[in-house]
Design a protein around this motif. Structure first.
Motif, short mmCIF file in Angstrom:
data_model
loop_
_atom_site.label_atom_id
_atom_site.label_comp_id
_atom_site.label_asym_id
_atom_site.label_seq_id
_atom_site.Cartn_x
_atom_site.Cartn_y
_atom_site.Cartn_z
N PHE A 1 0.83 -1.21 0.00
CA PHE A 1 0.00 0.00 0.00
C PHE A 1 0.87 1.26 0.00
N GLY A 2 1.92 1.26 0.81
CA GLY A 2 2.77 2.43 0.92
C GLY A 2 3.48 2.76 -0.38
N VAL A 3 4.04 1.75 -1.04
CA VAL A 3 4.80 2.03 -2.27
C VAL A 3 3.87 2.45 -3.41
N VAL A 4 2.66 1.88 -3.47
CA VAL A 4 1.70 2.31 -4.49
C VAL A 4 1.29 3.76 -4.24
N ALA A 5 1.10 4.12 -2.97
CA ALA A 5 0.75 5.50 -2.63
C ALA A 5 1.87 6.46 -3.03
N ILE A 6 3.12 6.07 -2.81
CA ILE A 6 4.26 6.91 -3.20
C ILE A 6 4.34 7.05 -4.71
N MET A 7 4.18 5.93 -5.43
CA MET A 7 4.33 5.96 -6.88
C MET A 7 3.22 6.76 -7.58
N THR A 8 2.07 6.85 -6.96
CA THR A 8 0.98 7.64 -7.55
C THR A 8 0.95 9.06 -6.98
#
Length: 469
Positions: free
Chosen positions: A50-57
């Motif tokens: 969840f964290g990395v997807v939030a960062i990438m978007t």
């Protein structure tokens, strides 16, 4: 001298060579066991999937938002004033992106031109051969790096000046096409990250995988990707972000000169600051193979996107502001200019020499005693008769020079420089301070990751080091 945590007085005389440099270290079996653990995935970082997807978007969206606020809304942080205004606000933001940040022909031509030009000159120009640290995943093999960034920098400067002089490619246009270039850079960041991820998986060269696609795409799958003699990770860290950052500053200065007939001390400051950085990376490139980035960090979205897009298009918001505003809005007194230039130069000296001290100490422990000399070679780059903690791992932890006062003196100086990059426009808008605010979060998180890794790697020796420094 060597500090030994097992000694009764904690200080023993070190065996040295005739010129006082440390003897070559040997990695112990206990050290190899710790390295094997560090080369395995044990827990998620950055908040997991969840964290990395939030960062990438989230981060690309934030980059667009801050640029729009600077360029179109006078540096003010705009937002919906009511529930009814949310949809119109979002449409206005999207209209700016679709129109003023579209991946147009200019963006593709200029970004791709620089990208492949930097690859080409890195491939053909001669360089200084530097041996890196032993890589545990390669059975402690050392890789050789072709350090030709300095020749590449001079070649780039001469080429850009020639193209600008003969009106083939006007440097002034770069800052005016900031949005278009930024979008193309994002496409490169996502695309290259995917290509390198798939290549590592398909060739079986992946390392430290979690099994979750999003986390592995973000952190990376490969450790030492190479294209012929070019180490892509080191190439991308030096050649892409800082070249763009520097030329954005140059472009802003050219635009000011065309508009007003002069370049403000504030814009000249950014040219000096970014020039310091790109020259330091080029002249001290042989120190990079000794860093954590090369030795341990994988080449994934986190590093690739940051080098291709994040750094060049979120570090110089002060240049974007100055290129679109009258100089009267950010003019300083003479004393103010003297102060901020002094802070920059002092922080740069500490950062440059601290990085050199640590890297060259590591080289000494590998048996390398002759160092490359480039301009400007600052005094204090090599610690004479260094003190250190000898670890059971086999490595040594430096406790001399700037590293006697802080575990991360380079981070302290680096962050101070980042603060001046925003402070150069005063208090007219908070957006140029984004670099320093974001950077302190990055550095603190990086310290946490680094200290956790060192705790596993060195055990009680790390605790002793934390007591000393």
């Amino acid at each position: 001298m060597v500090v030994n945590s097992n000694g009764p007085e904690n200080t023993l005389r070190q065996r040295q060579t005739a010129n006082g440099t440390p003897t070559k270290f040997v990695i112990t079996e206990a050290g190899k066991e710790a390295d094997r653990r560090l080369d395995k995935h044990e827990s998620y970082e950055f908040g997991g999937p969840f964290g990395v997807v939030a960062i990438m978007t989230g981060f690309p969206i934030l980059m667009y938002y801050l640029w729009i606020c600077l360029w179109f809304y006078d540096g003010k942080l705009v937002y919906p004033t009511s529930t009814a205004d949310i949809q119109p606000f979002l449409w206005r933001m999207w209209a700016h992106v679709a129109t003023d940040a579209s991946p147009n022909a200019y963006g593709w031509k200029v970004y791709s031109g620089n990208f492949f030009f930097q690859l080409f000159i890195a491939w053909v120009l001669p360089g200084y051969k530097q041996e890196g640290l032993p890589v545990p995943s390669l059975n402690y093999k050392t890789l050789t790096y072709n350090c030709n960034a300095l020749y590449c920098l001079y070649t780039t400067l001469i080429t850009a000046a020639t193209l600008h002089y003969y009106h083939i490619f006007r440097l002034t246009e770069i800052i005016d096409n900031y949005g278009h270039l930024m979008t193309v850079s994002m496409i490169y960041g996502f695309g290259v990250s995917l290509i390198t991820y798939l290549y590592a998986v398909l060739t079986g060269t992946q390392i430290r995988m979690s099994g979750n696609f999003f986390c592995d795409y973000f952190m990376g799958a490969c450790l030492n990707p190479r294209l012929g003699s070019i180490d892509l990770k080191m190439w991308a860290e030096v050649r892409i972000p800082w070249v763009i950052v520097f030329f954005l500053s140059v472009s802003g200065a050219c635009k000011q000169y065309e508009q007003y007939g002069y370049v403000t001390p504030n814009m000249a400051f950014m040219m000096l600051a970014t020039g310091f950085y790109i020259n330091a990376c080029a002249k001290g490139e042989e120190c990079i193979p000794q860093t954590w980035d090369m030795f341990h960090e994988k080449w994934g979205f986190m590093v690739i996107f940051w080098n291709f897009s994040g750094v060049p298009f979120s570090y110089v918001y002060s240049v974007v502001y100055m290129a679109s505003h009258d100089p009267s809005t950010y003019r300083f007194t003479t004393g103010g200019y003297v102060f901020i230039y002094t802070v920059l130069c002092t922080a740069y000296y500490i950062w440059d020499t601290a990085m050199a001290q640590k890297s060259r100490f590591k080289m000494q422990t590998q048996g390398i005693t002759t160092f490359r000399k480039t301009f400007p070679q600052l005094p204090g780059c090599v610690v004479k008769n260094p003190t250190f903690i000898q670890t059971a791992h086999g490595n040594r932890l430096l406790t001399s020079g700037w590293w006697a006062y802080s575990r991360k003196p380079n981070y302290v100086a680096d962050w101070t420089m980042s603060l001046t990059w925003g402070a150069i426009i005063g208090t007219t808008t908070i957006i140029p301070y984004f670099y320093s605010m974001f950077f302190i979060v990055v550095l603190l998180h990086r310290c946490t990751r680094d200290f956790e890794r060192c705790s596993i790697k060195y055990g009680k020796d790390w605790e002793r080091y934390c007591e000393v420094v």
